[in-house]
Design a protein around this motif. Structure first.
Motif, PDB file in Angstrom:
ATOM      1  N   ALA A  13       0.833  -1.202   0.000  1.00  0.00           N
ATOM      2  CA  ALA A  13       0.000   0.000   0.000  1.00  0.00           C
ATOM      3  C   ALA A  13       0.867   1.252   0.000  1.00  0.00           C
ATOM      4  N   GLY A  14       1.965   1.239   0.770  1.00  0.00           N
ATOM      5  CA  GLY A  14       2.867   2.375   0.791  1.00  0.00           C
ATOM      6  C   GLY A  14       3.526   2.619  -0.547  1.00  0.00           C
ATOM      7  N   LEU A  15       3.860   1.534  -1.261  1.00  0.00           N
ATOM      8  CA  LEU A  15       4.459   1.676  -2.589  1.00  0.00           C
ATOM      9  C   LEU A  15       3.482   2.322  -3.559  1.00  0.00           C
ATOM     10  N   VAL A  16       2.225   1.896  -3.506  1.00  0.00           N
ATOM     11  CA  VAL A  16       1.212   2.493  -4.383  1.00  0.00           C
ATOM     12  C   VAL A  16       1.024   3.964  -4.048  1.00  0.00           C
ATOM     13  N   LEU A  17       1.018   4.284  -2.753  1.00  0.00           N
ATOM     14  CA  LEU A  17       0.867   5.686  -2.359  1.00  0.00           C
ATOM     15  C   LEU A  17       2.052   6.527  -2.816  1.00  0.00           C
ATOM     16  N   ALA A  18       3.262   5.958  -2.768  1.00  0.00           N
ATOM     17  CA  ALA A  18       4.451   6.692  -3.214  1.00  0.00           C
ATOM     18  C   ALA A  18       4.369   6.998  -4.709  1.00  0.00           C
ATOM     19  N   VAL A  19       3.967   6.000  -5.504  1.00  0.00           N
ATOM     20  CA  VAL A  19       3.800   6.215  -6.939  1.00  0.00           C
ATOM     21  C   VAL A  19       2.720   7.265  -7.200  1.00  0.00           C
ATOM     22  N   THR A  20       1.618   7.172  -6.433  1.00  0.00           N
ATOM     23  CA  THR A  20       0.523   8.130  -6.595  1.00  0.00           C
ATOM     24  C   THR A  20       0.988   9.544  -6.276  1.00  0.00           C
ATOM     25  N   ALA A  21       1.731   9.702  -5.184  1.00  0.00           N
ATOM     26  CA  ALA A  21       2.220  11.029  -4.802  1.00  0.00           C
ATOM     27  C   ALA A  21       3.137  11.607  -5.867  1.00  0.00           C
ATOM     28  N   THR A  22       3.991  10.769  -6.458  1.00  0.00           N
ATOM     29  CA  THR A  22       4.891  11.244  -7.518  1.00  0.00           C
ATOM     30  C   THR A  22       4.108  11.751  -8.724  1.00  0.00           C
ATOM     31  N   LEU A  23       3.093  10.984  -9.119  1.00  0.00           N
ATOM     32  CA  LEU A  23       2.280  11.385 -10.267  1.00  0.00           C
ATOM     33  C   LEU A  23       1.486  12.658  -9.969  1.00  0.00           C
ATOM     34  N   LEU A  24       0.980  12.768  -8.740  1.00  0.00           N
ATOM     35  CA  LEU A  24       0.207  13.953  -8.373  1.00  0.00           C
ATOM     36  C   LEU A  24       1.083  15.203  -8.373  1.00  0.00           C
ATOM     37  N   LEU A  25       2.295  15.084  -7.857  1.00  0.00           N
ATOM     38  CA  LEU A  25       3.211  16.220  -7.849  1.00  0.00           C
ATOM     39  C   LEU A  25       3.559  16.650  -9.273  1.00  0.00           C
ATOM     40  N   ARG A  26       3.709  15.667 -10.145  1.00  0.00           N
ATOM     41  CA  ARG A  26       4.014  15.992 -11.548  1.00  0.00           C
ATOM     42  C   ARG A  26       2.863  16.765 -12.187  1.00  0.00           C
ATOM     43  N   GLN A  27       1.635  16.306 -11.964  1.00  0.00           N
ATOM     44  CA  GLN A  27       0.487  16.999 -12.545  1.00  0.00           C
ATOM     45  C   GLN A  27       0.288  18.368 -11.908  1.00  0.00           C
ATOM     46  N   TYR A  28       0.532  18.462 -10.610  1.00  0.00           N
ATOM     47  CA  TYR A  28       0.402  19.757  -9.940  1.00  0.00           C
ATOM     48  C   TYR A  28       1.411  20.761 -10.507  1.00  0.00           C
ATOM     49  N   GLY A  29       2.614  20.291 -10.803  1.00  0.00           N
ATOM     50  CA  GLY A  29       3.611  21.170 -11.396  1.00  0.00           C
ATOM     51  C   GLY A  29       3.155  21.712 -12.740  1.00  0.00           C
ATOM     52  N   LYS A  30       2.485  20.882 -13.538  1.00  0.00           N
ATOM     53  CA  LYS A  30       1.997  21.342 -14.837  1.00  0.00           C
ATOM     54  C   LYS A  30       0.902  22.390 -14.668  1.00  0.00           C
ATOM     55  N   VAL A  31       0.037  22.189 -13.667  1.00  0.00           N
ATOM     56  CA  VAL A  31      -1.018  23.173 -13.407  1.00  0.00           C
ATOM     57  C   VAL A  31      -0.410  24.491 -12.927  1.00  0.00           C
ATOM     58  N   ALA A  32       0.595  24.386 -12.046  1.00  0.00           N
ATOM     59  CA  ALA A  32       1.216  25.591 -11.500  1.00  0.00           C
ATOM     60  C   ALA A  32       1.913  26.405 -12.589  1.00  0.00           C
ATOM     61  N   GLU A  33       2.472  25.743 -13.600  1.00  0.00           N
ATOM     62  CA  GLU A  33       3.149  26.460 -14.682  1.00  0.00           C
ATOM     63  C   GLU A  33       2.194  27.371 -15.452  1.00  0.00           C
ATOM     64  N   LEU A  34       0.920  26.991 -15.490  1.00  0.00           N
ATOM     65  CA  LEU A  34      -0.056  27.765 -16.262  1.00  0.00           C
ATOM     66  C   LEU A  34      -0.704  28.870 -15.440  1.00  0.00           C
ATOM     67  N   ALA A  35      -0.438  28.890 -14.130  1.00  0.00           N
ATOM     68  CA  ALA A  35      -1.101  29.878 -13.270  1.00  0.00           C
ATOM     69  C   ALA A  35      -0.724  31.301 -13.658  1.00  0.00           C
ATOM     70  N   LYS A  36       0.568  31.538 -13.909  1.00  0.00           N
ATOM     71  CA  LYS A  36       1.019  32.909 -14.211  1.00  0.00           C
ATOM     72  C   LYS A  36       0.458  33.425 -15.533  1.00  0.00           C
ATOM     73  N   PRO A  37       0.577  32.680 -16.652  1.00  0.00           N
ATOM     74  CA  PRO A  37       0.013  33.229 -17.894  1.00  0.00           C
ATOM     75  C   PRO A  37      -1.500  33.394 -17.852  1.00  0.00           C
ATOM     76  N   LEU A  38      -2.204  32.530 -17.092  1.00  0.00           N
ATOM     77  CA  LEU A  38      -3.649  32.663 -17.020  1.00  0.00           C
ATOM     78  C   LEU A  38      -4.071  33.906 -16.243  1.00  0.00           C
ATOM     79  N   ARG A  39      -3.191  34.423 -15.400  1.00  0.00           N
ATOM     80  CA  ARG A  39      -3.508  35.650 -14.668  1.00  0.00           C
ATOM     81  C   ARG A  39      -3.535  36.874 -15.574  1.00  0.00           C
ATOM     82  N   LEU A  40      -3.047  36.729 -16.799  1.00  0.00           N
ATOM     83  CA  LEU A  40      -3.041  37.867 -17.725  1.00  0.00           C
ATOM     84  C   LEU A  40      -4.449  38.380 -18.010  1.00  0.00           C
ATOM     85  N   GLY A  41      -5.424  37.487 -17.943  1.00  0.00           N
ATOM     86  CA  GLY A  41      -6.785  37.878 -18.298  1.00  0.00           C
ATOM     87  C   GLY A  41      -7.583  38.482 -17.156  1.00  0.00           C
TER      88      GLY A  41
END
Length: 327
Positions: free
Chosen positions: A206-234
């Protein structure tokens, strides 16, 4: 490539669900609960693997049409033909451009005879090597096109000597929505499996699955965070760049910058395409109240962000400052 991740994960989760179903050790209720939780994850991943496999088959079918009449979309005075059917313009009821994760043009048309009813056909501009704007422009020669997400084109001389560019944030919003959806999908697919393994008495797994899940979530969160600044232009109505005879107002701000403070403007045709420049006080300016005194601000205007071209940016800026033509 995506199937290479989903298929092994689906097989593994399905085997884990089978193991949980046949498990007899532990508390009496642990087996059914573990089976339900792991099965929930397995069902989602297996469905994605099946869906991706179906997409691969459809893509192969489309590739087989390349170079033949079945791989051509022809629009003429008679109607539109994709090599499989001819739809006359009187049959067309509605044409709409969708600019989501997969840009497409949907055509609702009346089949003949009329008793058959209405149908909707969808064409992807990317399959024909054109942009949604280019395909929509051709359709507009023959029929009215609904395109609520279309970016605003630059406006020249709306006021004397003024050029206004409007930020196109539709694609960025679609990418943000896609990343957010992937974020929650990862959580929904993996969290039940981790919980099921914990209930089944397998905390390490279960811990291994959670570790993989956390890695994937952090990766997706990073992609969302990259778009935060340009989206503030509007925000606050600042989603435009204004070039007046006296000032430059960049998108995302209401601050008017005198052209005497804009230096080193240069076009970039490769890589990060657009226009680069520097904002700083002119050397002869002795005004101590200038907000840019002892400051140097680099800025970049991306042509794609404003649905324009590098050359159009150069022509607009060239009215007021010297422009160098970079690589």
């Amino acid at each position: 490539m995506t199937l290479a991740y989903y298929l092994p994960a689906g097989v593994l989760l399905t085997l884990l669900a089978s193991w949980a179903a046949g498990r007899h050790g532990g508390p009496p209720a642990s087996g059914p609960i573990a089976l339900a939780l792991i099965g929930l994850s397995a069902g989602q991943v297996d469905f994605c693997a099946f869906f991706i496999s179906a997409q691969i088959l459809i893509t192969r079918r489309d590739l087989g049409r390349a170079g033949s009449s079945a791989g051509q979309l022809t629009l003429s005075g008679e109607g539109l033909c994709d090599g499989r059917r001819l739809i006359s313009w009187p049959q067309v009821l509605r044409v709409r451009v969708h600019r989501g994760r997969i840009p497409r043009i949907a055509v609702r048309w009346q089949d003949e005879p009329a008793s058959v009813g209405e149908r909707t056909s969808v064409w992807l501009p990317s399959l024909y090597g054109v942009s949604p704007n280019e395909m929509a422009a051709v359709f507009e020669q023959f029929v009215t096109v609904e395109d609520p997400g279309r970016a605003l084109a630059p406006v020249y001389d709306d006021q004397a000597g003024t050029v206004t560019f409007f930020a196109n944030l539709g694609n960025l919003r679609a990418r943000r929505h896609q990343h957010l959806r992937s974020f929650w999908q990862v959580l929904a697919m993996n969290a039940p499996a981790a919980a099921g393994l914990f209930v089944a008495g397998q905390p390490l797994a279960a811990g291994l699955v959670l570790a993989v899940t956390a890695t994937l979530l952090l990766r997706q969160y990073g992609k969302v965070a990259e778009l935060a600044k340009p989206l503030r232009l509007g925000r606050n109505g600042y989603g435009r760049m204004l070039l007046s005879p006296e000032h430059l107002t960049l998108a995302g701000t209401g601050i008017a910058i005198s052209w005497s403070h804009v230096h080193d403007a240069a076009l970039s045709h490769t890589g990060r395409t657009g226009l680069d420049g520097v904002i700083r006080c002119p050397e002869h300016d002795a005004d101590e109240s200038c907000r840019y005194r002892d400051r140097t601000i680099n800025f970049h205007v991306a042509d794609s962000l404003f649905s324009t071209t590098v050359d159009d940016l150069g022509a607009a800026f060239g009215r007021h400052v010297g422009i160098a033509d970079g690589a």
